[in-house]
Enzyme design. Structure first.
Site, PDB file in Angstrom:
ATOM      1  N   ASP A 117      47.666 -30.145 -20.649  1.00 15.21           N
ATOM      2  CA  ASP A 117      46.753 -29.110 -20.203  1.00 15.21           C
ATOM      3  C   ASP A 117      47.212 -27.768 -20.776  1.00 15.21           C
ATOM      4  OD1 ASP A 117      44.781 -27.970 -18.407  1.00 15.21           O
ATOM      5  OD2 ASP A 117      45.176 -29.710 -17.134  1.00 15.21           O
TER       6      ASP A 117
ATOM      7  N   GLU B 178      37.486 -27.702 -21.153  1.00 12.35           N
ATOM      8  CA  GLU B 178      36.822 -27.651 -19.854  1.00 12.35           C
ATOM      9  C   GLU B 178      35.751 -26.584 -20.033  1.00 12.35           C
ATOM     10  OE1 GLU B 178      37.683 -26.640 -15.188  1.00 12.35           O
ATOM     11  OE2 GLU B 178      38.395 -25.341 -16.759  1.00 12.35           O
TER      12      GLU B 178
ATOM     13  N   ASP C  12      41.929 -25.356 -20.555  1.00 12.32           N
ATOM     14  CA  ASP C  12      41.396 -24.890 -19.280  1.00 12.32           C
ATOM     15  C   ASP C  12      40.443 -23.706 -19.481  1.00 12.32           C
ATOM     16  OD1 ASP C  12      41.816 -24.994 -16.279  1.00 12.32           O
ATOM     17  OD2 ASP C  12      42.267 -22.887 -16.654  1.00 12.32           O
TER      18      ASP C  12
ATOM     19  N   ASP D 136      61.978 -34.151  -3.027  1.00 14.14           N
ATOM     20  CA  ASP D 136      61.591 -32.799  -2.600  1.00 14.14           C
ATOM     21  C   ASP D 136      60.130 -32.739  -2.148  1.00 14.14           C
ATOM     22  OD1 ASP D 136      60.149 -32.883  -4.922  1.00 14.14           O
ATOM     23  OD2 ASP D 136      60.982 -31.065  -5.799  1.00 14.14           O
TER      24      ASP D 136
ATOM     25  N   HIS E 264      40.894 -33.184 -10.452  1.00 14.29           N
ATOM     26  CA  HIS E 264      41.657 -32.390  -9.482  1.00 14.29           C
ATOM     27  C   HIS E 264      40.868 -31.190  -8.950  1.00 14.29           C
ATOM     28  CE1 HIS E 264      41.867 -30.226 -13.171  1.00 14.29           C
ATOM     29  NE2 HIS E 264      42.378 -29.177 -12.552  1.00 14.29           N
ATOM     30  N   ASP E 265      39.722 -30.883  -9.555  1.00 14.51           N
ATOM     31  CA  ASP E 265      38.911 -29.756  -9.088  1.00 14.51           C
ATOM     32  C   ASP E 265      37.722 -30.201  -8.249  1.00 14.51           C
ATOM     33  OD1 ASP E 265      40.419 -27.798 -10.295  1.00 14.51           O
ATOM     34  OD2 ASP E 265      39.252 -27.858 -12.157  1.00 14.51           O
TER      35      ASP E 265
HETATM   36  O1  TEU Z   1      39.027 -24.722 -13.478  1.00 14.47           O
HETATM   37  C1  TEU Z   1      38.000 -23.800 -13.836  1.00 14.47           C
HETATM   38  C2  TEU Z   1      36.850 -24.231 -13.111  1.00 14.47           C
HETATM   39  O2  TEU Z   1      37.022 -25.123 -12.326  1.00 14.47           O
HETATM   40  C3  TEU Z   1      35.484 -23.908 -13.139  1.00 14.47           C
HETATM   41  O3  TEU Z   1      35.116 -24.608 -12.000  1.00 14.47           O
HETATM   42  C4  TEU Z   1      34.951 -22.586 -12.900  1.00 14.47           C
HETATM   43  O4  TEU Z   1      35.707 -21.932 -11.938  1.00 14.47           O
HETATM   44  C5  TEU Z   1      33.532 -22.697 -12.359  1.00 14.47           C
HETATM   45  O5  TEU Z   1      32.896 -23.772 -12.904  1.00 14.47           O
HETATM   46  C6  TEU Z   1      32.742 -21.469 -12.710  1.00 14.47           C
HETATM   47  O6  TEU Z   1      31.384 -21.692 -12.519  1.00 14.47           O
HETATM   48  C7  TEU Z   1      40.237 -24.680 -14.107  1.00 14.47           C
HETATM   49  C8  TEU Z   1      41.220 -25.674 -13.510  1.00 14.47           C
HETATM   50  O7  TEU Z   1      40.795 -26.985 -13.736  1.00 14.47           O
HETATM   51  C9  TEU Z   1      41.459 -25.340 -12.078  1.00 14.47           C
HETATM   52  O8  TEU Z   1      42.280 -26.269 -11.431  1.00 14.47           O
HETATM   53  C10 TEU Z   1      42.044 -23.965 -12.014  1.00 14.47           C
HETATM   54  O9  TEU Z   1      42.170 -23.558 -10.694  1.00 14.47           O
HETATM   55  C11 TEU Z   1      41.206 -22.936 -12.784  1.00 14.47           C
HETATM   56  O10 TEU Z   1      40.803 -23.393 -14.049  1.00 14.47           O
HETATM   57  C12 TEU Z   1      42.004 -21.697 -13.032  1.00 14.47           C
HETATM   58  O11 TEU Z   1      42.948 -21.932 -14.032  1.00 14.47           O
END
Ligand code: TEU
Length: 572
Positions: free
Chosen positions: A106, A267, A208, A33, A342-343
């Site tokens: 996560d 995180e 997260d 998929d 991933h971010d």
């Molecule tokens: O990320 C939160 C985040 O990345 C932080 O970067 C925050 O937005 C920033 O530092 C504020 O200064 C987590 C996940 O890893 C991400 O993939 C998601 O999109 C996000 O949370 C929302 O759940």
């Protein structure tokens, strides 16, 4: 007697962990998929094992409308059909444990999806029992005080809901309403959910956006001036100062974590080296580990709107920052280290040099850094092949809510969208989310179907198959570095001491345990660099790692090649 700089810390499995992060949607598709899935991961267990890593972290696989790639959860206790079934996940846990690998899942507990049953109930009426599960501003009080919504088209964290005539708070997208942690019922529901996973044998939880859970619900006015002066112009710094944050973390430990042999990792946007021990020092009874953003900020711009210079990050600051983040744990607590996930964009494109000439040696250098620091390393899948940024040209190629919304907002404001697209080639999260490059076959061996996100066309050269056959590949280098980290406890528990404190691009440090010292020399630049510190051939010890076939001594010391990485071992 004075205390030694880093006394041997108490051993823990998670200090010895080498974490391999998999973004499940992009790892391996098993059913055609175009989306990676749990069976795909299962089919690649031998590969994961062959790396030598001992812990796996997977991004969210729970049911979700996927507006933010699974960080918008609609059911905490199930698996999204696109990833497989609960039975697949249970098989994964079992198989991993048979092979002595641990699993970190996560956990997104700052917010849910707006399709979660709690929110679907909550939004119907102020009298609904789930209404107080979320955070609301009643419209009769006027407009709510401004808060930034990271993934909001208008940049607003409040969204009006007609049925309740009130606004709900969402620090991220409109489809990600923030939970009300001040409500004890919410906390108890979340604790129950966490126990559900831990009872299924999960070994660790990556929380997260955990530093954002507590909000000052008096909602004081945060003016641009206050933000600048008190929070270094970063909403993340404000969001991480909620009044009950530490109470809730202690409660989480007491109610859930302390009953399991698991690692709790936050995180932790908004946490600095000045405040980190409040979260992870043993006597605080809160978390085990967190990962900070200070390193990332060094190579970023505030949410993308200024032109970055890829080669321009400050080497002196980099060395200072990672030295500081190592020293803060000299006596208490423990750190983590990462250069991508991933971010973030691909670490090779951001911190190394992904040109034809230097991609290999700079990728190897970055792994030498990650695997020789005094912290638990988090390695991001695909980096071990030297995967690089895809550098999309058009907005239509992006899937990520973050990039798409920032673009829309800018367009609506009449901003420089071309400049933005150029910046995103360096910074966008989708750069690191393209599918894993298994082989030179169609779709890189990732899927027989149509991949959900474009595959980096360099897969014909940069792929697992090709690197297996090449003894000098990045992949085989990473395996060797991982073996070395496991072989030398000095690399985990040994003291860290920087050899120089200058601003040159050479990062040099010693890791010492008992009578053994490993000296690490990293040339963080695409130019030759002299290193004249403290070093001569006999006293340097034996060369354990060299990402070049040569080692060049001069009268003054060493002449380092571009991105040369060296590890010497001295003593026994
Ligand atoms: O990320 C939160 C985040 O990345 C932080 O970067 C925050 O937005 C920033 O530092 C504020 O200064 C987590 C996940 O890893 C991400 O993939 C998601 O999109 C996000 O949370 C929302 O759940």
């Amino acid at each position: 007697m004075p205390t030694p700089p880093n006394p041997m810390p108490s051993p823990k499995w998670w200090k010895e962990a080498i974490v391999y992060q998999i973004f499940p949607r992009s790892f391996q598709d098993s059913d055609g998929d175009g989306n990676g899935d749990l069976r795909g991961i299962l089919s690649r267990l031998d590969y994961i094992l062959s790396l030598g890593v001992n812990t796996l972290w997977i991004n969210p696989v729970y049911p979700s409308p996927q507006r933010d790639n699974g960080y918008d959860i609609s059911d905490f206790q199930d698996v999204d059909p696109r990833y497989g079934t609960m039975a697949d996940l249970e098989t994964l846990i079992k198989k991993l444990h048979e092979k002595h690998l641990r699993l970190i899942m996560d956990m997104v507990i700052n917010h849910t999806s707006d399709e979660h049953v709690w929110f679907r109930q909550a939004r119907t009426s102020r009298d609904n029992p789930y209404y107080p599960y979320y955070i609301w501003w009643p419209a009769e009080k006027g407009k709510p005080p401004y808060r930034l919504g990271f993934f909001d088209p208008a940049g607003e964290a409040w969204n009006y809901n007609e049925a309740t005539d009130s606004y709900y708070l969402h620090y991220f997208g409109v489809g990600q309403p923030d939970l009300n942690w001040d409500n004890p019922k919410v906390r108890q529901e979340l604790y129950k959910m966490l126990r559900f996973w831990l009872d299924r044998g999960v070994d660790g939880l990556r929380f997260d956006a955990l530093t954002f859970i507590s909000k000052d619900q008096a909602f004081p006015e945060i003016t641009p001036k206050i933000l600048k002066e008190k929070y270094r112009d970063d909403w993340g710094n404000y969001y991480a100062t909620g009044p009950h944050l530490h109470d809730y973390l202690r409660e989480l430990r007491r109610e859930v974590l302390s009953h399991y042999d698991c690692v709790a990792i936050a995180e932790a946007s908004g946490v600095s080296s000045d405040t980190v021990l409040d979260f992870v020092a043993d006597d605080r009874q809160e978390l085990d580990l967190l990962y900070h953003f200070e390193g990332m900020l060094l190579g970023t711009l505030p949410r993308g709107f200024k032109r970055p210079d890829p080669a321009g990050w400050d080497r002196g600051e980099f060395k200072k920052l990672y030295t500081r983040w190592s020293e803060v744990f000299d006596h208490r607590g423990w750190g983590t280290i990462y250069l991508g996930n991933h971010d973030q964009p691909r670490m090779l494109s951001r911190w190394g040099d992904d040109s034809e000439e230097y991609r290999d040696c700079s990728a190897k250098l970055l792994f030498t850094f990650l695997l020789t620091m005094r912290a638990t390393p988090f390695l991001y899948s695909g980096d071990e092949l030297g995967m690089s940024n895809i550098r999309f040209k058009s907005i239509d190629e992006y899937e990520d809510i973050e990039t798409r919304l920032m673009y829309e907002k800018l367009k609506a404001e009449g901003g420089d969208t071309q400049g933005f697209l150029q910046d995103q080639q360096l910074m966008a999260r989708d750069n690191s989310r393209t599918p894993f490059q298994w082989s030179a076959e169609p779709n890189a061996g990732f899927t027989p179907g149509r991949p959900w996100l474009k595959i980096n066309p360099d897969f014909v050269k940069v792929n697992r198959d090709a690197e297996e056959k090449d003894a000098a590949s990045v992949l085989n280098f990473v395996r060797r570095m991982i073996r070395i980290r496991k072989q030398y406890p000095a690399l985990v528990y040994g003291s860290f001491s920087a050899m120089t404190h200058d601003s040159s691009p050479v990062f040099a440090y010693n890791r010492t345990l008992h009578n053994l010292t490993l000296s690490v020399l990293l040339n963080l630049s695409s130019a030759d660099q002299p290193f004249d510190g403290l070093f001569s051939p006999p006293s340097a010890g034996d060369v354990l790692i060299n990402n070049y076939p040569v080692l060049q001594w001069t009268r003054q010391g060493l002449q380092l090649k571009p991105w040369q990485a060296l590890v010497f071992v001295c003593g026994r």
